[in-house]
Structures are given as C-alpha cells and as structure tokens.
Design an enzyme around this catalytic site. Sequence first.
Site, PDB file in Angstrom:
ATOM      1  N   ASP A 163       0.838  -1.205   0.000  1.00 42.98           N
ATOM      2  CA  ASP A 163       0.000   0.000   0.000  1.00 42.98           C
ATOM      3  C   ASP A 163       0.872   1.254   0.000  1.00 42.98           C
ATOM      4  OD1 ASP A 163      -2.086   1.723   0.252  1.00 42.98           O
ATOM      5  OD2 ASP A 163      -2.841   0.920   2.145  1.00 42.98           O
ATOM      6  N   ASP A 164       0.837   1.987  -1.083  1.00 40.81           N
ATOM      7  CA  ASP A 164       1.605   3.242  -1.192  1.00 40.81           C
ATOM      8  C   ASP A 164       3.120   3.009  -1.235  1.00 40.81           C
ATOM      9  OD1 ASP A 164      -0.933   4.310  -0.937  1.00 40.81           O
ATOM     10  OD2 ASP A 164      -0.421   5.719   0.654  1.00 40.81           O
TER      11      ASP A 164
ATOM     12  N   CYS B  93      -5.861   4.267  -3.387  1.00 41.50           N
ATOM     13  CA  CYS B  93      -6.092   2.894  -2.922  1.00 41.50           C
ATOM     14  C   CYS B  93      -7.394   2.237  -3.379  1.00 41.50           C
ATOM     15  CB  CYS B  93      -6.086   2.849  -1.399  1.00 41.50           C
ATOM     16  SG  CYS B  93      -4.842   3.845  -0.582  1.00 41.50           S
TER      17      CYS B  93
ATOM     18  N   LYS C  65      -5.625  -5.359   4.408  1.00 44.48           N
ATOM     19  CA  LYS C  65      -6.529  -4.226   4.141  1.00 44.48           C
ATOM     20  C   LYS C  65      -7.593  -4.593   3.104  1.00 44.48           C
ATOM     21  CE  LYS C  65      -6.010   0.248   1.746  1.00 44.48           C
ATOM     22  NZ  LYS C  65      -5.247   1.517   1.725  1.00 44.48           N
TER      23      LYS C  65
ATOM     24  N   HIS D 252     -10.859  -2.206   2.282  1.00 43.66           N
ATOM     25  CA  HIS D 252     -11.077  -0.900   1.653  1.00 43.66           C
ATOM     26  C   HIS D 252     -12.044  -0.935   0.468  1.00 43.66           C
ATOM     27  CE1 HIS D 252      -9.151   3.284   0.805  1.00 43.66           C
ATOM     28  NE2 HIS D 252     -10.229   3.347   1.577  1.00 43.66           N
TER      29      HIS D 252
ATOM     30  N   HIS E 276       1.710   2.241   4.082  1.00 43.41           N
ATOM     31  CA  HIS E 276       0.788   3.390   4.154  1.00 43.41           C
ATOM     32  C   HIS E 276       0.938   4.032   5.534  1.00 43.41           C
ATOM     33  CE1 HIS E 276      -3.119   5.472   4.393  1.00 43.41           C
ATOM     34  NE2 HIS E 276      -3.322   5.223   3.116  1.00 43.41           N
TER      35      HIS E 276
ATOM     36  N   ASP F 242      -0.490  -0.834  -4.718  1.00 48.38           N
ATOM     37  CA  ASP F 242      -1.836  -0.441  -5.181  1.00 48.38           C
ATOM     38  C   ASP F 242      -1.846   0.923  -5.861  1.00 48.38           C
ATOM     39  OD1 ASP F 242      -1.446   1.105  -2.875  1.00 48.38           O
ATOM     40  OD2 ASP F 242      -3.526   0.929  -2.230  1.00 48.38           O
ATOM     41  N   ASN F 243      -0.783   1.700  -5.662  1.00 50.35           N
ATOM     42  CA  ASN F 243      -0.636   3.000  -6.344  1.00 50.35           C
ATOM     43  C   ASN F 243       0.786   3.479  -6.089  1.00 50.35           C
ATOM     44  OD1 ASN F 243      -2.752   3.743  -3.738  1.00 50.35           O
ATOM     45  ND2 ASN F 243      -0.724   4.699  -3.727  1.00 50.35           N
TER      46      ASN F 243
ATOM     47  N   LYS G 103       1.451   9.484  -5.656  1.00 47.36           N
ATOM     48  CA  LYS G 103       0.114   8.931  -5.449  1.00 47.36           C
ATOM     49  C   LYS G 103      -0.939  10.007  -5.766  1.00 47.36           C
ATOM     50  CE  LYS G 103      -2.848   7.310  -1.669  1.00 47.36           C
ATOM     51  NZ  LYS G 103      -2.921   6.908  -0.249  1.00 47.36           N
TER      52      LYS G 103
HETATM   53 CA    CA Z   1      -2.625   2.939  -1.495  1.00 46.83          CA
END
Ligand code: CA
Length: 480
Positions: A42-43, A82, A138, A140, A234, A292-293, A311
């Site tokens: 994540d990130d 995300c 996660k 989301h 993240h 994810d990004n 991001k």
């Molecule tokens: Ca993310």
Amino acid sequence: MRPLQFLILTLSFTNLLLATSVNVVAQNQAVKPPNLIVIMTDDLGYADVGFNGCVDIPTPHIDSIANSGVKFTNAYVSYSVCGPSRAGFITGRYSQRFGFERNPQYLPSDPNMGLPLSETTLAEALGKTGYRCGVVGKWHLGAHQNHHPLNRGFHEFYGHLGGGHRYLPEDLTLEDSAAASSENESYRTLILNDRTPVKTSKYLTDEFSDAAVRFVEKNKEQSFFLFLSYNAPHLPLQATPKYLERFNEIKNPKRKTYAAMVSAVDDGVGQLLETLKENNLEQDTLLFFLSDNGGPTTKNASRNNPLRGNKGDVWEGGFRVPFAARWPAKFPKGSVYDLPVSSLDIFATIAALSSVKLDEQRPLDGVNLVPYVRGEIQTPPHNAIYLRKFDQQRYAIRRGDYKHVVPVKGGKSQLYNLKNDIGETKNLALQEPDTLAELEALRKTWSAELIDPIFLGLIHLPSFQKKQTRKTPEKTGQKK
Ligand code: CA
C-alpha cells in the site's frame, strides 16, 4: 465368437478404458489451474524495491519474485489511489465503469459506500470453480456488512475493513468495527478474524505475514487464492525496534521508519515463499507482487524516481508501480517484460487458466499475460492503458511509447514520449499533433463508456476539505 476372439476383444476394450482413464487423469493434471497469490502493498514507491534499483532498503525476498520470474517495467494500476485501484484489481475491470472512482469513506451504515454488488469479484469467480479464497490485511472496498469480504466471495478474512490501520497492537483499542465513526477511528479497530474482533499481540505487518502462512498451510491440499493485502507502508509511519535497527544509517527519520516498514513486508514475503517451498507448492503457484498506487513521497518518504509525480497523480509516479510475477512451471526465470501491462490483467490471467465463467455483461478489461510473458505473442497486450480521475477531470492515456495527459480540469492536453523521456518533462503536443489527436480520440471513446461516481469519497469529508483549504494558500502563494 470364439473364446480367443472374445478374450482379445475384452482385453482391447479394457486397454481402451484404461488408456482413456489415464488420458483423463493426465488431462486433469495438465489443466489443473495454479494457486494464485497476490501480494499487494500500500503506497509503496516505484523505486522502493531492489528489483527497481532501490539501494537503501534491501528487499531480497521481494526481489526473488522478479529474479525467479518476470519483472514488469511498465505495469500500471487502474487508479492512483487505494480504493478504486483495488476495486479494479478485484473485478478485473476499470472501476470507473461502475462508479467506484473515489476512496470510500468509512461508513459501516452505508450499503452504497463500497464495491457494487452487481460486480463479480475474483474470489466469487474462482470460488465457483472450487478455489478456497482468503484475504489477509486491508480491504477498503466497503465497511458495510454487504461489502464484507465474506459476502464478496472470500471464505476467510483476517484484516481490517478501512483504508489504513495503526500498526502497534497497543493502539488497537476499538472492539466494534461498526462503531468506528471516522476514518481515524477505523485505524484503531481490532483486527477481524472473519467477523470476530481479535486482540493481536504483534506488529501488524507480522500479524498479516503469519496469517498468510496459516492460510497456505491450512488450504494447501486444494486450489487456493490468497490476496495478501499489506496496509504497509501506508501512513501512519510506525515500526518496531527490530526493523528500525536495520536502518540506523538512514538519517531522515521518516525515511528510516518507512524503510523499516518495507523491510517488515519483505520478511513476510520471505516467510510466505518459504512456506510454499516447504510444502512443495512453488511450481503450482502463480504469484504477483505489486503496489496499489504510486508512493506519496512527501507523506511517507517513499520514492518514485525516475517517474514524475506521486500517489493521486495522472503522472507516471501516480499509477506505474513495482510489479513482478512468478510461476516456475510456466514463466521464464529472471526475464523482463517492458510492454505496458495492468493490474487488471491478474483477473484475466487466472480466469484463462481456470474454468471461470465470465459475465458477458461485464467484460474484463485485462488480458491473459501468460502468452505474452512466454514470448508466444509479441504484440502489445493492450491497445492502450487508461486513467480518469473524475473529480479533477484529469486523464492519462498510454499507447506504445506515448502518453497523453490532461493534467487539470480544462487544462491543455499534453503529450510525452516515455521511451525518451520517462520523467514526462518535454511536452510534444505542438510537435506531434497527429499522435495527440489519435490518443485524444481514444480518450473520448473510452470515457464515453464510463459512469459518474456512485458515492462520495474521503475528499468530500469536512475534515479533508479543511486540510485542503489550509494547503491551498501555500501552494498558490496567495495570502490567507
Ligand atoms: Ca494505497
């Protein structure tokens, strides 16, 4: 019929039966689809894995996925934040087609705030063919019960429903996930084991690594799909001494903690890979690793270089991500694939390898990557890669070496040649108007297929808007 003739005939028939059954067994073995593991961070920045050149954070286990499989240098997710990126991955479709185009607010009471029930998740599709499906980490994709992973095709869940989480067990104090009334509160909920809140004792990344190993151990006798969805790295930046001590030479405290968080993920990936090895599952497991990004560089000290932007952007740093895949039985070892691919391809790939029945009303946007990776098809997997950000009316369209960007609402179209200019610095819109026009035509055709977002996002919360108002004068140089 003479006895001898009868005997020969009977034997021939028996042989035929035997041969047929052997063939059936062989065919079944030949077509047995692989297990699927998707490790999503994540990130994580484009440049923050060893296989993309990172030097200050060793990631040997993550790198081993690329080294024993395929590194993708031009891999995109379908959105640069995300929630929508995950909605794209889990359905294999651009989430702008079904209105999931904002990060959802944490609203357990709102059945509309999440992945529409009309869409099919990868777990729903694979579950119907006999796969055992689990998600760790996660989610989301909605905090309402309708959107709970166990109601979206997964058989097992160990994680949190919101967009992020605190990492230290002593910070997790809110027992009832449904009682969390804000994004911040949702970061403090107990971890859910299926639907039951559990008190955890370890650093959250370690908890998730352990849960991933447990899932594989438990389900190794059958085909499985594991979505290991680390919320690291993240925000909030939190790590334990075990990981921080590895980075005493990093002086920037943010980068140091970020490095520790990435290192914890790498340890977890190592544990999972070791589990596959111990259980003789390596050959039969197709494994993807991605973010994810892009990295939000100023927030978590991630790095996307040499890509432009962060991001949330339509620049490469927003949605071109670290991406590798490994399948020892079929993928060439240590290869590099440079043509543009998408996180949406994961669904299409496993669907082609298993007996998934696709919904004709909701066609996939991805392609089966196997023949491309194996060099059996030389043409690009995608005519183009697309991104729309509805609220800002920003777009990006990548085709071949070229990328067309609409960077702000009403802004002038821009054109870059990524082969010569990976940092998107030289706008070629005036020099190459024909290419720009072709890509603009693609943009219009694609965007005509999309709908408006179906729920409000985090950006519509008063707390978010206050932050933006505080930021704006600094950015524009205006007085408060
Ligand atoms: Ca993310």
